[in-house]
Design a protein around this motif. Structure first.
Motif, PDB file in Angstrom:
ATOM      1  N   ARG A  51       0.839  -1.210   0.000  1.00  0.00           N
ATOM      2  CA  ARG A  51       0.000   0.000   0.000  1.00  0.00           C
ATOM      3  C   ARG A  51       0.875   1.262   0.000  1.00  0.00           C
ATOM      4  NH1 ARG A  51      -4.988  -2.289   1.708  1.00  0.00           N
ATOM      5  NH2 ARG A  51      -4.766  -3.632   3.538  1.00  0.00           N
ATOM      6  N   ASN A  64      -4.240   3.590   3.900  1.00  0.00           N
ATOM      7  CA  ASN A  64      -5.433   2.846   4.272  1.00  0.00           C
ATOM      8  C   ASN A  64      -6.535   2.948   3.227  1.00  0.00           C
ATOM      9  OD1 ASN A  64      -4.480   1.814   6.721  1.00  0.00           O
ATOM     10  ND2 ASN A  64      -5.018   3.683   7.817  1.00  0.00           N
ATOM     11  N   ARG A  65      -6.424   3.923   2.342  1.00  0.00           N
ATOM     12  CA  ARG A  65      -7.431   4.077   1.292  1.00  0.00           C
ATOM     13  C   ARG A  65      -6.948   3.510  -0.045  1.00  0.00           C
ATOM     14  NH1 ARG A  65     -11.558   7.079   3.588  1.00  0.00           N
ATOM     15  NH2 ARG A  65     -12.641   7.214   1.590  1.00  0.00           N
ATOM     16  N   ILE A  67      -6.953   0.290  -1.591  1.00  0.00           N
ATOM     17  CA  ILE A  67      -7.656  -0.957  -1.324  1.00  0.00           C
ATOM     18  C   ILE A  67      -7.093  -2.082  -2.180  1.00  0.00           C
ATOM     19  CG2 ILE A  67      -9.911  -2.073  -1.258  1.00  0.00           C
ATOM     20  CD1 ILE A  67      -9.545   0.347   0.657  1.00  0.00           C
ATOM     21  N   SER A  68      -6.714  -3.168  -1.537  1.00  0.00           N
ATOM     22  CA  SER A  68      -6.212  -4.337  -2.252  1.00  0.00           C
ATOM     23  C   SER A  68      -7.355  -5.021  -2.997  1.00  0.00           C
ATOM     24  CB  SER A  68      -5.582  -5.315  -1.262  1.00  0.00           C
ATOM     25  OG  SER A  68      -5.309  -6.556  -1.872  1.00  0.00           O
ATOM     26  N   TRP A 213      -7.669   3.080  -5.523  1.00  0.00           N
ATOM     27  CA  TRP A 213      -7.480   4.256  -4.677  1.00  0.00           C
ATOM     28  C   TRP A 213      -8.829   4.935  -4.504  1.00  0.00           C
ATOM     29  CZ3 TRP A 213      -5.439   7.040  -1.111  1.00  0.00           C
ATOM     30  CH2 TRP A 213      -5.750   8.392  -1.009  1.00  0.00           C
ATOM     31  N   PHE A 241     -11.374   2.158   6.964  1.00  0.00           N
ATOM     32  CA  PHE A 241     -10.634   1.745   5.776  1.00  0.00           C
ATOM     33  C   PHE A 241      -9.299   1.150   6.213  1.00  0.00           C
ATOM     34  CE2 PHE A 241     -13.798   4.074   3.678  1.00  0.00           C
ATOM     35  CZ  PHE A 241     -13.697   3.893   2.297  1.00  0.00           C
ATOM     36  N   PRO A 242      -8.797   0.116   5.540  1.00  0.00           N
ATOM     37  CA  PRO A 242      -9.314  -0.511   4.325  1.00  0.00           C
ATOM     38  C   PRO A 242     -10.337  -1.614   4.546  1.00  0.00           C
ATOM     39  CG  PRO A 242      -7.201  -1.464   4.871  1.00  0.00           C
ATOM     40  CD  PRO A 242      -7.439  -0.399   5.900  1.00  0.00           C
ATOM     41  N   GLU A 246     -12.422  -4.472   2.151  1.00  0.00           N
ATOM     42  CA  GLU A 246     -11.509  -5.612   2.030  1.00  0.00           C
ATOM     43  C   GLU A 246     -11.953  -6.799   2.877  1.00  0.00           C
ATOM     44  OE1 GLU A 246      -7.392  -4.900   2.701  1.00  0.00           O
ATOM     45  OE2 GLU A 246      -7.151  -3.631   0.939  1.00  0.00           O
TER      46      GLU A 246
END
Length: 387
Positions: A51, A64-65, A67-68, A213, A241-242, A246
């Protein structure tokens, strides 16, 4: 074998990607955020490291924003279906990949949304920011635009579109599948609200990876719900988040490889990669344009392009050319509609599509020269057969 299908997936990968995944699989393959032991902490370190590397690449302020996701399609569906509500209007283009066209079509067919699909200006595969804003309505919630075409490589002026879209109160979603790792992207200066991309193309990571993102201004609903490893007593998805986007165990092995791929791109430099690939594209275009019976598709767009070159050989189907390249010269390329049917209708290459060469940052000038020679031989072969 000469590999010219990097728009589908990059090959070869940097050695660091193989090493990172091998080390993780053998020594650290725990589940992130699920326990306090070494393996879980190690997995979380790789996930967060990926990230952070992506945020550095795109000048995104909050890891944290980032996102996987499992690919760009996953990210695009998450964005489209997460932000749209019944009665919303969407502006997009005919240049888009099916990963944007199909989710929008499903919502449209269900009567949930209205969609305006813009065609490029005559003579160029570019949609202007003025066209975008001119098509927006009071209920336009989302503008979805592909940054670089997977058919022609043509770049859209997303740096102009972002501020224009945001000034009218809509969200700006950019499909960066063909541009991440190839050209500079800054989500803050370009005012991109949602950036969707895969990890296995220009970022040189493995398949099954990607990210979305999500700018802090975006209100987005969950795409899936499930385990997060914390707040388990909560009957709904945790809003932080995330975790909000997730649910379930991530592809941590893949993200370890993606982190190594992104670090390679950062070390080499996106500007340097862009320069090298631009050189390869121009070398390829210059070599192909003099071949009798060959038609280049958008060879030198004024708006710029990533390293994608598509063409047709008169009297030969694209699939026939692709098969000859593979069997006679050991050249891997892509043929057909390339999941962009509306664009190919606009280009006049529907329904058979095109032949696409897509070199990457690992490609060499010698490989380009061999590919040019192969195309010339292919055109000559089929001309003799026809005669």
């Amino acid at each position: 074998m000469i590999y010219l299908d990097n728009s589908a997936t990059s090959f070869p990968k940097p050695e660091a990607v193989h090493q990172a995944m091998g080390h993780f699989a053998r020594h650290e393959a725990g589940s992130p955020n699920r326990a306090g032991h070494f393996f879980s902490r190690a997995a979380d370190t790789h996930l967060r490291g990926a990230r952070e590397a992506l945020c550095e690449l795109f000048n995104a302020p909050d890891p944290n924003r980032m996102i996987s996701t499992f690919n760009a399609t996953d990210a695009l569906n998450m964005a489209i279906k997460g932000v749209l509500r019944r009665g919303d209007h969407v502006v997009t283009t005919v240049i888009e990949h099916n990963s944007v066209l199909r989710p929008l079509r499903v919502l449209e067919d269900r009567g949930m949304i209205q969609v305006t699909r813009l065609e490029p200006k005559p003579g160029a595969s570019v949609v202007s920011a003025l066209q975008i804003t001119g098509a927006m309505r009071e209920n336009t919630r989302l503008v979805a635009v592909v940054h670089g075409s997977n058919v022609t490589g043509v770049l859209q002026p997303v740096a102009d579109m972002g501020p224009a879209v945001r000034s009218l109160g809509a969200y700006f979603l950019v499909d960066a599948s063909q541009t991440v790792g190839h050209v500079p992207i800054d989500v803050q200066t370009m005012e991109i609200d949602l950036l969707a991309f895969p990890g296995h193309k220009g970022l040189l990571g493995p398949a099954g990876t990607g990210a979305l993102w999500v700018d802090p201004r975006v209100e987005i609903q969950t795409w899936r719900e499930g385990g997060t490893g914390f707040d388990s007593q909560n009957p709904v998805q945790p809003a932080e988040f995330p975790a909000w986007l997730e649910a379930g165990s991530p592809n941590t092995l893949g993200m370890a490889g993606l982190k190594a791929g992104v670090e390679y791109v950062l070390d080499r430099g996106v500007q340097e990669i862009a320069r090298w690939e631009s050189n390869l594209r121009e070398r390829l275009v210059s070599g192909l344009e003099g071949i009798p019976g060959l038609r280049l598709i958008e060879p030198r767009p004024k708006s710029g392009a990533v390293c994608v070159v598509s063409f047709l050989i008169e009297g030969v189907t694209p699939s026939g050319v692709g098969a000859w390249m593979d069997e006679a010269r050991g050249i891997a390329c892509r043929t057909g509609l390339l999941c962009a049917p509306l664009y190919q209708q606009w280009l006049g290459t529907f329904p058979e599509g095109v032949v696409r060469f897509s070199p990457g940052c690992m490609s060499t000038e010698e490989e380009i020269d061999e590919a040019i020679s192969a195309v010339e031989a292919c055109a000559g072969h089929f001309a003799r057969v026809a005669a």
